[in-house]
Every structure is written in C-alpha cells, then in structure tokens.
Design an enzyme around this catalytic site. Structure first.
Site, PDB file in Angstrom:
ATOM      1  N   TYR A  85      28.996  92.327  92.004  1.00  0.00           N
ATOM      2  CA  TYR A  85      29.181  93.625  91.864  1.00  0.00           C
ATOM      3  C   TYR A  85      27.333  94.533  91.622  1.00  0.00           C
ATOM      4  CZ  TYR A  85      35.193  93.813  91.650  1.00  0.00           C
ATOM      5  OH  TYR A  85      35.903  93.353  92.515  1.00  0.00           O
ATOM      6  N   ASP A 137      37.779  77.791  92.738  1.00  0.00           N
ATOM      7  CA  ASP A 137      38.982  77.640  94.425  1.00  0.00           C
ATOM      8  C   ASP A 137      39.597  76.639  93.682  1.00  0.00           C
ATOM      9  OD1 ASP A 137      36.799  75.564  94.425  1.00  0.00           O
ATOM     10  OD2 ASP A 137      37.379  75.488  96.530  1.00  0.00           O
ATOM     11  N   LYS A 174      31.417  78.188  90.654  1.00  0.00           N
ATOM     12  CA  LYS A 174      31.688  77.618  91.482  1.00  0.00           C
ATOM     13  C   LYS A 174      30.026  76.793  91.625  1.00  0.00           C
ATOM     14  CE  LYS A 174      33.205  77.360  95.914  1.00  0.00           C
ATOM     15  NZ  LYS A 174      34.599  76.235  96.362  1.00  0.00           N
ATOM     16  N   ASP A 194      38.105  89.115  89.208  1.00  0.00           N
ATOM     17  CA  ASP A 194      38.671  89.867  90.145  1.00  0.00           C
ATOM     18  C   ASP A 194      40.150  89.793  91.222  1.00  0.00           C
ATOM     19  OD1 ASP A 194      39.134  92.754  90.978  1.00  0.00           O
ATOM     20  OD2 ASP A 194      38.636  92.311  93.252  1.00  0.00           O
TER      21      ASP A 194
END
Ligand code: IPM
Ligand code: MG
Length: 368
Positions: free
Chosen positions: A142, A225, A192, A249
């Site tokens: 962000y 994920d 990740k 988010d």
C-alpha cells in the site's frame, strides 16, 4: 480529570447515517453511565474534497493526532471515481492510518447466533465463529516505493512495491501475540514465503518473536492463498490471524462475509501508546460507503456501533461497558430486528437504520 475525547469523521455515503446512531449511544453513556465524551466532528473523504479540494484537510489531520480516539464512518462514492489518485476519498483514510502510524488493524469476524443462517456457508461451519484478523496497516504494498505509472519504451508500466522492515513485522506480530494471549492462545501467520522475499522475512521474524517472547502461544504459518481456502473450509480452526496489509485486506473481507453480513463488522486500528498511555486509535466499520443505499434508512448501523464498543474496550479501558454494548446488539438481533441487509428467508422485523439505533439504546436501558 478531563473527559475522553473523540473525533467523529462520518465521511460519505451511509457514513453519516450510521454515525448518527452511534451518537445516540455516545449520548446514552453520558446520560446514563456518567461517561461524557468530548466529541468533535469534521470531514473526511469525498465530502472533505468537495469543501476543501483535499480528502483530508491538514487541520483535520492535526485534530486526529490530538484526540484520544477517532471514529470514522466510511469514505468514497461514484462521484469521485474519476478524481486524480492523489485526492481520491480513500487517500484521506490512508493518510490518517499512515500519519497516526496505526500499524495494527484488528478485524474481528464473529458470527452472531441469530444470524448463523445468514452465511453462504453451512450453519455448523460458522455458528459460534469468533476469530480476529490482525492486519498490518501502514506498510507493505500500500505504501512501498517505488510506486506509480511510468513510461518504459513504448508502453507504460504500473509499479507498486511490497516492502517490510523487520521492525514493522515485529511490532504487528507483538500486537497479534498479545491478543492471542487474551483469547484462545493461538496465532496463525499468513504470507507467501513460497514466492515473496518479504514473506520469507515475515515468517522468520514472526517465528523469532514467538520463540523468544511468546513461547506459550501456539504459533503456525500458512501461505495466504491456502489460508483463504482454510478460512472457507473450516474457519473455526483459527483464533488470531496476523498478516500483511494487502493479504489482510482480502482475508478480512472474506472472513467478514463468513458471518453473513459486512454490515455487522467493526474494526480498530491501533498505534503506539500516547503520553496518556492510550494507544493512537481509529475505529471504523469494515463496510464501505454503500452509495447505492445511502440516505434511504437501509444501512445497518451495527458495524459502526460495534466499532464504538471496540473504542470503549481498547482506548478507554471500559471492557465491561463494551461487553454491555455488544450484548445489547446481540439482544436486538435475537429479538428478530433486521435492517434491510439482514432480511433473509427467515424473516424478522424490518427496521430502519434509526429504528435499529433506538432498539440498541432501549436494550442498553434495559441492561441497567
Ligand atoms: C479497507 C478498505 C480500504 C483498504 C480502502 C477504502 C482504502 O478496503 O479498509 O479494507 O483497502 O484498506
Ligand atoms: Mg478492504
């Protein structure tokens, strides 16, 4: 002793409507519990842009730095879609988060018994669900540099940068471990690490903080994920989840919907303690400004009301009063009261935004 101070930034769309209901509750605390808040109001988002040409005026920013807590409604709307990126309503919110350094965003996803049928998942998957997502809020993709749209040969390239320092990971990890200790003592960290170096560092740092400072908290790691998959498969396996800004988010919207309605969920964004010991803090519903239903009495004020309950708990050390308010909300739902977003197959009494607020105040009265 001075009164606790609150800055209300109702914002755009349904923000002002849901905030009007919170005002009733703030007034109730003054009248019935002897807790008077010094409330000031100002603009953020599209309405601030309309007046000042910026989604957050410097004076408003300064006020936000000065109060004990900020309570925000929602920002944005189609009217502002074509504005330059730098003055979009969302930039006002992002500036508040960044300049107040609100690095830990607490997003509870709790399934109210009365609404268990509401989820798109089977009732036994969500009934009794109570998880807390801690989203890092002031860094990551962000805010990372370089960012922008640049020319590269004959075409343009859009760039954002995922970036985390060790200290940024450490502080949000500590917030999450502390919360886990007060809850089910379980923390799952999501990144990740299989594809991103920032994820490798994230995992390493969270593990080290766990080993050295919180060996009593059960810590696990998941790729984000797979985390999304597990959240939909069996969400009750989780207690506290800690993750970065962007994954947080996404995962918090997913978790919110497990509970049936986005209109139910509050959030707290917390930073370092101020001189008076209270954390820098901003409270806001997880839902957006919902311009399609604004001004029609259809909005559900509960997320905003519960955000105020979080303020009582985390800023004002009034846990018992926060419990009281949360219980009042549970009661009106158990009584079958439903705003438009909660009108499912099982029916219930259809109420407007303002009737819902009144019902919560009545339940508060009954609690005395
Ligand atoms: C949220 C919202 C914001 C975000 C937007 C409005 C900037 O989606 O609070 O989750 O992306 O953080
Ligand atoms: Mg979001």
């Amino acid at each position: 002793m001075t009164n606790p101070s609150l800055l209300i930034l109702a914002g755009d769309g349904i923000g002002p409507e849901v905030m009007a209901e919170v005002r009733k509750i703030i007034d109730w605390y003054g009248a019935r519990r002897g807790v008077t808040f010094d409330v000031s109001e100002d603009l953020v988002g599209g309405c601030a842009y309309d007046k000042h040409g910026t989604p957050l005026h410097d004076d408003t920013m300064a006020k936000a730095q000065d109060v004990d807590a900020v309570l925000l409604g929602a920002v944005g709307g189609p009217k502002y879609d074509n504005l330059d990126f730098s003055v979009k309503p969302e930039r006002g919110l992002l500036r508040l988060r960044k300049e107040m350094d609100l690095y830990a965003n607490l997003r509870p996803a709790q399934c109210f018994d009365a609404l268990a049928d509401f989820s798109s998942l089977k009732k036994d998957v969500v009934a009794g669900l109570d998880i807390m997502i801690v989203r890092e809020l002031t860094s990551g993709v962000y805010f990372g540099e370089p960012r922008g749209i640049f020319k590269e040969g004959n075409e343009r390239v859009g760039i954002n940068t995922q970036r985390y320092t060790e200290s940024e990971i450490e502080r949000v990890a500590r917030s999450a471990f502390e919360l886990a200790r007060k809850r089910g003592n379980k923390l799952c960290s999501m990144e990740k690490a299989n594809v991103m170096e920032s994820g490798v560092l994230w995992r390493e740092v969270v593990q080290r903080i766990g080993d050295t400072e919180y060996p009593d908290v059960e810590l696990s790691h998941m790729y984000a994920d797979a985390g999304a998959m597990q959240l939909t498969r069996w969400p009750k396996q989780f207690d506290v989840i800690v993750t970065d800004n962007l994954f947080g988010d996404l995962l918090s919207d997913l978790a919110a919907m497990l509970t049936g309605s986005l209109g139910m969920l509050p959030s707290a964004s917390l930073g370092a303690p101020m001189a008076n010991g209270r954390p820098k803090a901003l409270y806001e519903p997880v839902h957006g400004s919902a311009p399609d239903i604004a001004g029609q009495g259809k909005a559900n004020p509960i997320a905003c009301v519960l955000s105020f309950a979080m303020a009582l708990r985390y800023s004002f050390d009034m846990g018992t009063e926060a419990d009281r308010l949360e219980k009042a909300v549970e009661e009106v739902l158990a009584d079958g009261l439903r705003t438009a977003d909660l009108m499912g197959p099982e029916g219930g009494a259809h109420v407007t935004t303002s009737q819902m607020g009144d019902a919560i105040v009545a339940a508060l009265n009954a609690s005395l």
